[in-house]
Design a protein around this motif. Structure first.
Motif, PDB file in Angstrom:
ATOM      1  N   LYS A  80       0.816  -1.208   0.000  1.00  8.44           N
ATOM      2  CA  LYS A  80       0.000   0.000   0.000  1.00  8.44           C
ATOM      3  C   LYS A  80       0.851   1.260   0.000  1.00  8.44           C
ATOM      4  O   LYS A  80       0.498   2.284  -0.596  1.00  8.44           O
ATOM      5  CB  LYS A  80      -0.926  -0.010   1.219  1.00  8.44           C
ATOM      6  CG  LYS A  80      -1.930   1.133   1.256  1.00  8.44           C
ATOM      7  CD  LYS A  80      -2.852   1.003   2.448  1.00  8.44           C
ATOM      8  CE  LYS A  80      -3.868   2.141   2.490  1.00  8.44           C
ATOM      9  NZ  LYS A  80      -4.759   2.041   3.668  1.00  8.44           N
ATOM     10  N   ASN A  81       2.002   1.192   0.639  1.00  8.72           N
ATOM     11  CA  ASN A  81       2.914   2.333   0.683  1.00  8.72           C
ATOM     12  C   ASN A  81       4.185   1.964  -0.080  1.00  8.72           C
ATOM     13  O   ASN A  81       4.098   1.507  -1.206  1.00  8.72           O
ATOM     14  CB  ASN A  81       3.162   2.736   2.133  1.00  8.72           C
ATOM     15  CG  ASN A  81       1.885   3.253   2.787  1.00  8.72           C
ATOM     16  OD1 ASN A  81       1.366   4.287   2.402  1.00  8.72           O
ATOM     17  ND2 ASN A  81       1.359   2.524   3.767  1.00  8.72           N
ATOM     18  N   LEU A  82       5.348   2.144   0.515  1.00  5.80           N
ATOM     19  CA  LEU A  82       6.585   1.827  -0.201  1.00  5.80           C
ATOM     20  C   LEU A  82       7.213   0.560   0.371  1.00  5.80           C
ATOM     21  O   LEU A  82       8.428   0.426   0.422  1.00  5.80           O
ATOM     22  CB  LEU A  82       7.556   3.010  -0.118  1.00  5.80           C
ATOM     23  CG  LEU A  82       8.549   3.146  -1.281  1.00  5.80           C
ATOM     24  CD1 LEU A  82       7.831   3.524  -2.567  1.00  5.80           C
ATOM     25  CD2 LEU A  82       9.612   4.198  -0.961  1.00  5.80           C
ATOM     26  N   ASN A  83       6.372  -0.352   0.808  1.00 13.19           N
ATOM     27  CA  ASN A  83       6.845  -1.572   1.446  1.00 13.19           C
ATOM     28  C   ASN A  83       6.926  -2.728   0.441  1.00 13.19           C
ATOM     29  O   ASN A  83       5.907  -3.236  -0.013  1.00 13.19           O
ATOM     30  CB  ASN A  83       5.923  -1.958   2.613  1.00 13.19           C
ATOM     31  CG  ASN A  83       4.451  -1.873   2.265  1.00 13.19           C
ATOM     32  OD1 ASN A  83       3.988  -0.878   1.720  1.00 13.19           O
ATOM     33  ND2 ASN A  83       3.699  -2.906   2.600  1.00 13.19           N
ATOM     34  N   PRO A  84       8.131  -3.171   0.102  1.00 14.05           N
ATOM     35  CA  PRO A  84       8.308  -4.278  -0.840  1.00 14.05           C
ATOM     36  C   PRO A  84       8.326  -5.615  -0.094  1.00 14.05           C
ATOM     37  O   PRO A  84       9.344  -6.306  -0.036  1.00 14.05           O
ATOM     38  CB  PRO A  84       9.668  -3.967  -1.469  1.00 14.05           C
ATOM     39  CG  PRO A  84      10.430  -3.339  -0.338  1.00 14.05           C
ATOM     40  CD  PRO A  84       9.423  -2.612   0.525  1.00 14.05           C
ATOM     41  N   CYS A  85       7.205  -5.997   0.489  1.00 13.87           N
ATOM     42  CA  CYS A  85       7.187  -7.072   1.492  1.00 13.87           C
ATOM     43  C   CYS A  85       7.767  -8.400   0.990  1.00 13.87           C
ATOM     44  O   CYS A  85       8.532  -9.050   1.700  1.00 13.87           O
ATOM     45  CB  CYS A  85       5.766  -7.281   2.000  1.00 13.87           C
ATOM     46  SG  CYS A  85       5.133  -5.869   2.941  1.00 13.87           S
ATOM     47  N   CYS A 194       7.747  -1.940  10.546  1.00 14.88           N
ATOM     48  CA  CYS A 194       8.554  -1.503   9.402  1.00 14.88           C
ATOM     49  C   CYS A 194       8.090  -0.112   8.983  1.00 14.88           C
ATOM     50  O   CYS A 194       6.918   0.098   8.662  1.00 14.88           O
ATOM     51  CB  CYS A 194       8.418  -2.480   8.242  1.00 14.88           C
ATOM     52  SG  CYS A 194       9.289  -1.930   6.753  1.00 14.88           S
ATOM     53  N   LEU A 195       9.021   0.828   8.970  1.00 16.02           N
ATOM     54  CA  LEU A 195       8.668   2.215   8.650  1.00 16.02           C
ATOM     55  C   LEU A 195       8.186   2.385   7.215  1.00 16.02           C
ATOM     56  O   LEU A 195       7.488   3.354   6.912  1.00 16.02           O
ATOM     57  CB  LEU A 195       9.872   3.123   8.912  1.00 16.02           C
ATOM     58  CG  LEU A 195      10.250   3.307  10.380  1.00 16.02           C
ATOM     59  CD1 LEU A 195      11.565   4.071  10.495  1.00 16.02           C
ATOM     60  CD2 LEU A 195       9.154   4.027  11.143  1.00 16.02           C
ATOM     61  N   LEU A 196       8.534   1.446   6.354  1.00 16.49           N
ATOM     62  CA  LEU A 196       8.102   1.548   4.953  1.00 16.49           C
ATOM     63  C   LEU A 196       6.601   1.307   4.782  1.00 16.49           C
ATOM     64  O   LEU A 196       6.048   1.568   3.716  1.00 16.49           O
ATOM     65  CB  LEU A 196       8.885   0.560   4.084  1.00 16.49           C
ATOM     66  CG  LEU A 196      10.373   0.907   3.917  1.00 16.49           C
ATOM     67  CD1 LEU A 196      11.119  -0.253   3.283  1.00 16.49           C
ATOM     68  CD2 LEU A 196      10.547   2.165   3.089  1.00 16.49           C
ATOM     69  N   THR A 197       5.951   0.821   5.838  1.00 22.72           N
ATOM     70  CA  THR A 197       4.491   0.650   5.782  1.00 22.72           C
ATOM     71  C   THR A 197       3.757   1.904   6.226  1.00 22.72           C
ATOM     72  O   THR A 197       2.533   1.979   6.095  1.00 22.72           O
ATOM     73  CB  THR A 197       4.040  -0.532   6.664  1.00 22.72           C
ATOM     74  OG1 THR A 197       4.313  -0.223   8.042  1.00 22.72           O
ATOM     75  CG2 THR A 197       4.764  -1.810   6.283  1.00 22.72           C
ATOM     76  N   SER A 202       6.940   6.778   4.159  1.00 20.74           N
ATOM     77  CA  SER A 202       7.091   6.320   2.772  1.00 20.74           C
ATOM     78  C   SER A 202       7.198   7.490   1.801  1.00 20.74           C
ATOM     79  O   SER A 202       7.957   7.436   0.828  1.00 20.74           O
ATOM     80  CB  SER A 202       5.904   5.431   2.376  1.00 20.74           C
ATOM     81  OG  SER A 202       5.964   4.194   3.042  1.00 20.74           O
ATOM     82  N   LYS A 203       6.455   8.550   2.072  1.00 20.20           N
ATOM     83  CA  LYS A 203       6.543   9.735   1.205  1.00 20.20           C
ATOM     84  C   LYS A 203       7.935  10.344   1.256  1.00 20.20           C
ATOM     85  O   LYS A 203       8.459  10.803   0.234  1.00 20.20           O
ATOM     86  CB  LYS A 203       5.493  10.767   1.631  1.00 20.20           C
ATOM     87  CG  LYS A 203       4.067  10.391   1.276  1.00 20.20           C
ATOM     88  CD  LYS A 203       3.081  11.443   1.770  1.00 20.20           C
ATOM     89  CE  LYS A 203       1.652  11.048   1.433  1.00 20.20           C
ATOM     90  NZ  LYS A 203       0.665  12.032   1.966  1.00 20.20           N
ATOM     91  N   LYS A 204       8.539  10.321   2.426  1.00 14.23           N
ATOM     92  CA  LYS A 204       9.886  10.879   2.565  1.00 14.23           C
ATOM     93  C   LYS A 204      10.916  10.008   1.845  1.00 14.23           C
ATOM     94  O   LYS A 204      11.857  10.519   1.232  1.00 14.23           O
ATOM     95  CB  LYS A 204      10.241  11.045   4.040  1.00 14.23           C
ATOM     96  CG  LYS A 204       9.439  12.141   4.748  1.00 14.23           C
ATOM     97  CD  LYS A 204       9.949  12.448   6.130  1.00 14.23           C
ATOM     98  CE  LYS A 204       9.505  11.459   7.149  1.00 14.23           C
ATOM     99  NZ  LYS A 204       9.820  11.869   8.534  1.00 14.23           N
TER     100      LYS A 204
END
Length: 329
Positions: A80-85, A194-197, A202-204
């Protein structure tokens, strides 16, 4: 019979605790392999204390620049964000494999159906394929519900000793913990964090990607202050005394440190790819003035430093409308 080692991807969360204890009770020597990075950091002293209580060995592996390269273009994309799970889990298993060697038994605390993107059968297959571990990832918490692994086929582990946990519910956990003999005060919640979620973080990170600035140093900076994009420059404004101090520590040659003298003021660093214009410097100074105790003044004197020396003073109007410059919107 010689005891075998299992190399368990160990987050320190509840699932990996259960996996560690289950495998240890089955007669394996367990090595918890913890992958750390600025995106998913744990208190390593507490993690070591937990490993000691479980009676397992702990190895900490730091994610390298290859993780950032993966993040730029993950094979299975982002959540959903920048998380490449999926790619992230495959990366971690590759790191576990490096510790375990070609013949080491590799395990995780994953639970079938617990996470929508990375913990279903198709995702498990994709993770194993991408990590080069097809059929060689043991998931003991859901083992009875999953296809037989090579370890089971080889007689290394008895399938009937594995668990059949599925989904997000943890109603079974107290009974499982009791049966396993887990007696740890203040058990942690299931791992995550995980901060990428997180949308704002994620915007940063996306901003760094878009401007070719993705590095571990810049990722660490994302955890400090308010972030603004001014052309090809990045402005980071401290929110409190502690952040001001940390920004000073992060500043390097070429960075411009900005403060409002003689009043309580944030410290800010302006990092540019090329020499900034006076107009851009005024915008940066106006933003810093807006967050100082002089924000109610019509004009504020702002000091700019390079390499610890004052190189410019600007008198600016505090800039309150910063939305167009804010990295998080």
């Amino acid at each position: 019979m010689e005891r075998k080692k299992v190399y368990l991807l160990f987050s320190g969360g509840l699932d990996s605790i259960i996996a560690a204890k289950l495998l240890k009770n089955l007669g394996f020597d367990v090595v918890g392999v913890h992958i750390t990075s600025p995106f998913f950091e744990k208190d390593l002293e507490k993690l070591q204390d937990l490993a000691n209580k479980l009676g397992i060995e702990l190895k900490v592996v730091e994610a390298g620049d290859d993780y950032l390269e993966m993040l730029k273009s993950p094979v299975y994309g982002y959540g959903k964000n920048l998380n490449p799970c999926i790619d992230c889990k495959a990366y971690m298993l590759k790191k576990v494999k490096e510790v375990a060697g070609e013949n080491g038994i590799i395990a995780t605390g994953e639970v079938l159906g617990q996470r929508p993107m990375s913990q279903h059968l198709q995702a498990f297959n994709s993770i194993e394929k991408l990590s080069g571990l097809k059929g060689r990832v043991l998931r003991p918490l859901s083992g009875k519900l999953l296809p037989e692994t090579d370890y089971e086929k080889e007689g290394v582990i008895n399938r009937e000793k594995l668990l059949d946990i599925r989904g997000r519910s943890r109603k079974k956990y107290p009974e499982i913990l009791k049966k396993l003999g887990v007696n740890i005060e203040e058990l942690p919640t299931p791992a995550g964090g995980c901060l990428l979620t997180e949308p704002s973080f994620s915007k940063k990170v996306k901003d760094l990607l878009e401007h070719g600035e993705l590095s571990w140093e810049n990722v660490r900076l994302l955890k400090i202050g308010r972030h603004f994009r001014l052309g090809n420059c990045k402005l980071i404004v401290g929110r409190n005394r502690e952040e001001n101090k940390r920004l000073e520590e992060f500043s390097r040659g070429g960075d411009i440190v900005i403060k409002v003298p003689n009043v309580p003021s944030p410290t800010a660093i302006l990092r540019c790819k090329e020499e900034p214009s006076v107009e851009l410097l005024k915008k940066a100074a106006g933003i810093v003035a807006r967050y100082s105790d002089a924000k109610s003044e019509k004009e504020v004197k702002v000091a700019l430093y390079k390499n610890g020396k004052l190189f410019k003073e600007l008198t600016v109007e505090p800039l309150f409308d910063t939305k167009e410059f804010s990295v998080t919107g």
